[in-house]
Design a protein around this motif. Structure first.
Motif, PDB file in Angstrom:
ATOM      1  N   ALA A 179       0.828  -1.218   0.000  1.00 12.62           N
ATOM      2  CA  ALA A 179       0.000   0.000   0.000  1.00 12.62           C
ATOM      3  C   ALA A 179       0.857   1.260   0.000  1.00 12.62           C
ATOM      4  O   ALA A 179       0.418   2.316  -0.461  1.00 12.62           O
ATOM      5  CB  ALA A 179      -0.924   0.006   1.213  1.00 12.62           C
ATOM      6  N   TYR A 180       2.077   1.133   0.538  1.00 14.08           N
ATOM      7  CA  TYR A 180       2.964   2.298   0.619  1.00 14.08           C
ATOM      8  C   TYR A 180       3.871   2.422  -0.598  1.00 14.08           C
ATOM      9  O   TYR A 180       4.620   3.380  -0.724  1.00 14.08           O
ATOM     10  CB  TYR A 180       3.812   2.219   1.897  1.00 14.08           C
ATOM     11  N   SER A 209      -4.400  -2.302  -1.284  1.00 18.58           N
ATOM     12  CA  SER A 209      -5.423  -1.277  -1.085  1.00 18.58           C
ATOM     13  C   SER A 209      -6.546  -1.826  -0.231  1.00 18.58           C
ATOM     14  O   SER A 209      -6.636  -3.027   0.015  1.00 18.58           O
ATOM     15  CB  SER A 209      -5.977  -0.823  -2.434  1.00 18.58           C
ATOM     16  N   SER A 244      -6.918  -3.683   6.894  1.00 16.10           N
ATOM     17  CA  SER A 244      -6.803  -3.826   5.437  1.00 16.10           C
ATOM     18  C   SER A 244      -8.111  -4.339   4.842  1.00 16.10           C
ATOM     19  O   SER A 244      -8.509  -3.941   3.753  1.00 16.10           O
ATOM     20  CB  SER A 244      -5.677  -4.809   5.075  1.00 16.10           C
ATOM     21  N   THR A 278      -1.969   5.755  10.530  1.00  9.46           N
ATOM     22  CA  THR A 278      -0.942   5.792   9.504  1.00  9.46           C
ATOM     23  C   THR A 278      -0.571   7.245   9.222  1.00  9.46           C
ATOM     24  O   THR A 278      -1.156   8.170   9.786  1.00  9.46           O
ATOM     25  CB  THR A 278      -1.419   5.048   8.234  1.00  9.46           C
ATOM     26  N   ILE A 284      -1.483   6.298   0.981  1.00  8.60           N
ATOM     27  CA  ILE A 284      -2.830   5.824   1.341  1.00  8.60           C
ATOM     28  C   ILE A 284      -3.866   6.926   1.159  1.00  8.60           C
ATOM     29  O   ILE A 284      -5.025   6.661   0.837  1.00  8.60           O
ATOM     30  CB  ILE A 284      -2.791   5.296   2.795  1.00  8.60           C
ATOM     31  N   TRP A 289      -9.215   8.738  -1.920  1.00  4.32           N
ATOM     32  CA  TRP A 289      -9.211   7.849  -0.742  1.00  4.32           C
ATOM     33  C   TRP A 289     -10.562   7.768  -0.067  1.00  4.32           C
ATOM     34  O   TRP A 289     -10.937   6.712   0.459  1.00  4.32           O
ATOM     35  CB  TRP A 289      -8.120   8.278   0.252  1.00  4.32           C
TER      36      TRP A 289
END
Ligand SMILES: [Zn+2]
Length: 473
Positions: A179-180, A209, A244, A278, A284, A289
């Protein structure tokens, strides 16, 4: 005035002389999730090993009164980011004897181990870091603005070389925060899994994701890594399936269950909190988003003040160069509760200073799920914290076979706690409050929590390292 005794009597006396152990845990409720032992026993520890478990009283240089308390294997946290003395104290008071950074890993495993050698309260270890290897090869920053571009074939080969070296240095697997690193293509992911398979170590991953919007749903992201495991043969551990998986966490768990039913080595973990945490300037929170995660600005909270964000405040913080952590209220309690009690789910904290999960994860599982909700038995809770994480590590290190068990011959990593009062005290506002209820904690046979307080001046924690890595042929 000793008189000579007949030889037979002397031998008898020698045989009857009680063996003395370094430490004896007297009369606790000894629980071992592997054998199912749940009975009042004395535990005799010699050096760093559990030497004897006995229904008869044992003698020891030091005898600790464990009557009325649970005696269990120390907890193994597969997911602990903060790896410093302050965090290790909180972990110890939460019952943790081994805390590992496996999700993201560390850029330099040898240095990580060296810095902690002889200085650590509890055992520690780390994975080889895929995000860090990418940064080293592609030269882009981490974690801020982590939209690192896709890597070409030669670069992927160099990423793999870096990871291979880090495994040789002791990395317990490969940490992939996909994800990063949205620039990592499906192909790069598969190539990385291929390396893990060759080296017989697991991949620990924060999937690409989360949310319900396709493409890019939680289900797609979990399916991506399960497919990568299936085609490469790598073992896979999906981190924090609660956050997640988000609203589809139970569906994602069903994917893990289905993969296992078809013979794949896929495991997962969760932490018992509705909010994640986070960096607000990470990938993210790239545009879209809110729709993707089904969240709004007000679902984001600044941990120190409790301020809920507005659009304006979000834009400012997201664009700021300095990394800033936010709480993300991603899950209602009902989902978290169902995830935690699922038999496949291990407990792992994702420990990070400003989130209460750093200090309170393990005690909270006892307080909330074993005592208040009675949705987990004590033994089931222990299994999620000890045996299951130990087994997850066994493909990377033989040392894990001696951990997570309260058995003769196992490592003397032992937690002694009061099942009636163990509780988390850390909150979103006050995340560094230590848990209560852990009376004694032994790490490699050394007492690090005594009478509920951390012992000063001891550092028995050792580095847990991979013994499977092989050099490039
Ligand atoms: Zn994560």
């Amino acid at each position: 005035m000793p008189t000579a005794l007949p030889l037979g009597l002397l031998l008898l006396a020698a045989a009857a002389a009680p063996e003395r152990y370094d430490v004896v845990l007297r009369g606790g409720r000894v629980m071992d999730p592997e054998t199912g032992l749940d009975a009042v026993r004395d535990v005799g520890i010699r050096g760093d090993v559990i030497a004897r478990i006995s229904a008869e009283p044992l003698a020891g240089a030091r005898v600790l009164d464990a009557r009325g308390l649970v005696v269990a294997p120390g907890f193994i946290d597969l997911h602990q980011h903060q790896q410093d003395a302050a965090a290790y104290r909180l972990k110890a008071l939460d019952g943790v004897t081994t805390a590992l950074e496996l999700e993201i890993g560390v850029p330099d495993v040898a240095r990580f181990l060296q810095e902690r050698a002889g200085r650590s309260l509890i055992h520690h270890g780390a994975a080889a870091s895929h995000p860090a290897a990418r940064v080293a090869v592609l030269g882009a920053p981490l974690p801020a603005g982590a939209v690192v571009p896709p890597a070409g074939p030669e670069q992927v080969a160099r990423i793999r070389d870096t990871l291979r070296a880090e495994l040789l240095a002791g990395g317990l697997g490969i940490g992939m925060g996909i994800a990063y690193t949205p620039g990592a293509t499906r192909s790069e992911v598969i190539e990385t899994f291929r390396l893990a398979s060759e080296q017989r170590v697991p991949v620990f991953t924060h999937v690409r994701s989360s949310g319900r919007v396709e493409p890019g749903s939680s289900i797609e992201a979990v399916a991506e890594v399960i497919a990568a495991a299936a085609v490469t043969g790598a073992s896979l551990h999906v981190v924090h399936i609660n956050s997640s998986g988000a609203r589809d966490a139970l569906e994602c768990l069903a994917l893990v269950e289905g993969a296992r039913a078809r013979g794949l080595d896929v495991t997962t973990e969760a932490y018992p909190y509705g909010a994640g945490m986070t960096a607000i300037n990470s990938a993210i929170f790239n545009p879209g988003w809110r729709e993707k995660m089904g969240l709004d600005y007000a679902d984001l909270e600044l941990p120190d003040s409790g301020e809920r964000l507005t659009r304006e405040r979000f834009e400012t913080l997201h664009a700021a160069p300095e990394p800033r952590l936010v709480l993300v209220h991603v899950n209602p309690d009902a989902i978290v509760d169902a995830v935690i009690r699922h038999p496949l789910v291990m407990i792992a904290s994702d420990g990070l200073g400003p989130h209460p999960r750093n200090a309170g994860t393990y005690a909270r599982v006892f307080a909330r799920y074993v005592r208040a909700q009675q949705s987990l038995t004590l033994m089931d809770a222990l299994r999620k914290m000890t045996l299951l994480p130990a087994r997850r590590l066994e493909t990377a290190t033989a040392a894990a076979r001696r951990k997570g068990r309260l058995q003769e011959g196992a490592d003397a990593d032992v937690v002694v706690f009061d099942a009636a009062s163990i509780a988390d005290r850390a909150t979103y506002r006050s995340p560094a409050e230590p848990s209560v209820g852990v009376r004694f904690l032994l790490v490699a046979g050394t007492l690090v929590v005594d009478g509920g307080g951390v012992v000063d001046g001891v550092a028995p924690g050792r580095g847990l390292t991979c013994d499977r890595g092989t050099p490039a042929r």
